[in-house]
Design an enzyme around this catalytic site. Structure first.
Site, short mmCIF file in Angstrom:
data_model
loop_
_atom_site.label_atom_id
_atom_site.label_comp_id
_atom_site.label_asym_id
_atom_site.label_seq_id
_atom_site.Cartn_x
_atom_site.Cartn_y
_atom_site.Cartn_z
N ASN A 132 -6.46 1.06 -0.10
CA ASN A 132 -5.73 1.36 -1.34
C ASN A 132 -6.25 0.53 -2.52
O ASN A 132 -5.57 0.40 -3.53
CB ASN A 132 -4.24 1.05 -1.21
CG ASN A 132 -3.43 2.15 -0.56
OD1 ASN A 132 -2.26 2.28 -0.83
ND2 ASN A 132 -4.04 2.95 0.30
N SER A 149 0.83 -1.21 0.00
CA SER A 149 0.00 0.00 0.00
C SER A 149 0.86 1.26 0.00
O SER A 149 2.05 1.23 0.32
CB SER A 149 -0.92 0.01 1.23
OG SER A 149 -0.13 0.15 2.39
N CYS A 150 0.22 2.37 -0.34
CA CYS A 150 0.91 3.67 -0.37
C CYS A 150 0.93 4.29 1.02
O CYS A 150 0.67 5.50 1.16
CB CYS A 150 0.22 4.61 -1.34
SG CYS A 150 0.17 3.98 -3.00
N ASP A 151 1.16 3.51 2.02
CA ASP A 151 1.18 4.01 3.40
C ASP A 151 2.54 3.64 3.97
O ASP A 151 2.92 2.47 3.96
CB ASP A 151 0.05 3.36 4.20
CG ASP A 151 -0.12 4.01 5.56
OD1 ASP A 151 0.90 4.17 6.27
OD2 ASP A 151 -1.26 4.36 5.90
#
Ligand SMILES: Cc1ncc(COP(=O)(O)O)c(C=O)c1O
Length: 390
Positions: A380, A337-339
């Protein structure tokens, strides 16, 4: 699950053999999937029960709420520790009797207490006066057990602080239960999840036993000692065999508590973790610079799709790839994910084969507990962990 088998995702023969591993080896998957074996759970129930002797198992549903697993455990004669109305409904729907379900969360919605009461659940946990008042109002006359805080730094996944009352507030809580028309039925505690050695229970039991004896001496006819979970799974570090572990815990309890009319154990992790493995895919292998000592390995499963227990790098899973046996190097392991919190292991990097490439399958061992139940619905846009129950 996708029945076709993309070549790159085919696993090499796993270096461990069980039903879930064999199924993974024989099939292709188009998303991260937990494969878990009911027979393995049933066998683990028998093993734990043999060690626990007189203690009755109430499986902690939160560890893995797959309906097929609940049904298997109903057939084995297990009771259930439920955390919410939804878990109670799940158990009832799979054939559990209301009398075999305890509502073990100390933080319950009033309407859920009322639901449980109307469904026939009679055993509730509490750790505060306000919760006892709620139970008295919505489940009048119910049996309650009071959960105690334990100070314990010996579990890999401690459960201290958030749950339980202090030793000093126990007498007043038991008296309050009587005053509001409830039946103070017992005490509970949790040593902390993944307590790797039975001997680690001793300091906790030393804290609880005097409280048990004092409450009975004060006139509370306590019947139930709920010893919670804590039974470990194998994640690479040595643990005692489950039967011997459970028997040692029971011996330690007998030595401190004497004859207890009813003992309840609530294994979650220890019941289901080793019955399942996650099959996932390597999405990217990269370095942040040419002289970076670590590779970054990004998987299609991460912190938000089932591997939440990598928080603090507390639970360290084992990984299996088709390149095992070849030369390895240190990797930071991360989810897709973009986390930026979606990093699994960085403080203590993981050794993975140098030959590992994007598209390779990776099997994460002994993931049957606290994975599918932690998986987000689609953070996401990544799919939640798929579950195949064998
Ligand atoms: C009340 C209660 N019982 C049992 C368990 C299961 O613990 P474990 O998975 O360590 O066996 C938990 C876990 O959070 C719990 O909160």
């Amino acid at each position: 699950m996708n029945a076709t088998i993309p070549g790159a995702l085919r696993a090499a023969a796993p270096v461990f053999a069980d039903a879930a591993a064999a199924f993974i080896a024989a099939n292709g998957f188009d998303k991260p999937t937990l494969v878990i074996s009911r027979d393995r759970v049933a066998a683990q129930y028998d093993t734990l029960q043999a060690g626990l002797g007189q203690a009755h198992i109430h499986y902690a549903v939160k560890a893995n709420p797959a309906p097929e697993i609940i049904r298997t455990l109903v057939k084995k004669g297990s009771g259930f520790d439920a955390a919410s109305r939804q878990e109670i409904e799940l158990c009832l729907g799979q054939g559990a009797k209301a009398s075999s379900i305890s509502f073990g969360n100390t933080i319950k919605r009033a309407s859920d207490i009322a639901f449980a009461h109307s469904a026939g659940v009679t055993l509730f946990a509490a750790d505060s006066e306000a919760e006892l008042d709620k139970i008295a109002k919505h489940a009048p006359g119910a049996r309650v057990y009071v959960r105690l805080i334990v100070e314990n730094a010996l579990a890999d996944w401690p459960l201290s602080r958030k749950f339980g009352c202090s030793a000093s507030s126990l007498p007043a809580l038991l008296d309050h239960a009587v005053a509001v028309g409830l039946q103070p039925y017992g005490l509970s505690f949790h040593v902390g999840s993944q307590t790797r050695e039975a001997a680690f229970w001793n300091p906790v039991l030393d804290q609880i036993a005097p409280l048990w004896h004092a409450a009975r001496a004060a006139g509370h006819d306590l019947q139930l000692l709920n010893i919670g979970g804590g039974f470990p799974a194998f994640y690479g570090q040595t643990i005692q065999a489950p039967r011997a572990y459970a028997a040692a815990v029971m011996g330690a309890i007998r030595a401190r508590f004497g004859d207890v009319p009813q003992i309840m154990a609530e294994p979650g992790r220890g019941m289901v973790a080793e019955a399942g493995h996650i099959v996932a895919e390597v999405m990217l292998v990269s370095r942040k610079s040419e002289d970076d000592l670590h590779r970054w390995v990004y998987l299609d499963v991460g912190r938000f799709s089932g591997l939440a227990e990598t928080e603090g790098e507390a639970i360290r899973y084992q990984f299996i790839t088709r390149h095992d046996g070849g030369e390895t190097g240190p990797c930071v392991l991360a989810g897709p994910s973009c986390d930026s919190a979606d990093i699994l292991y960085e403080k203590r990097p993981v050794q993975l084969p140098l030959a590992l490439r994007d598209g390779d399958r990776i099997v994460i061992r002994n993931c049957g507990a606290y994975t599918s139940s932690y998986s987000s619905i689609g953070f996401n846009g990544f799919p939640p962990l798929d579950v195949v129950v064998l």
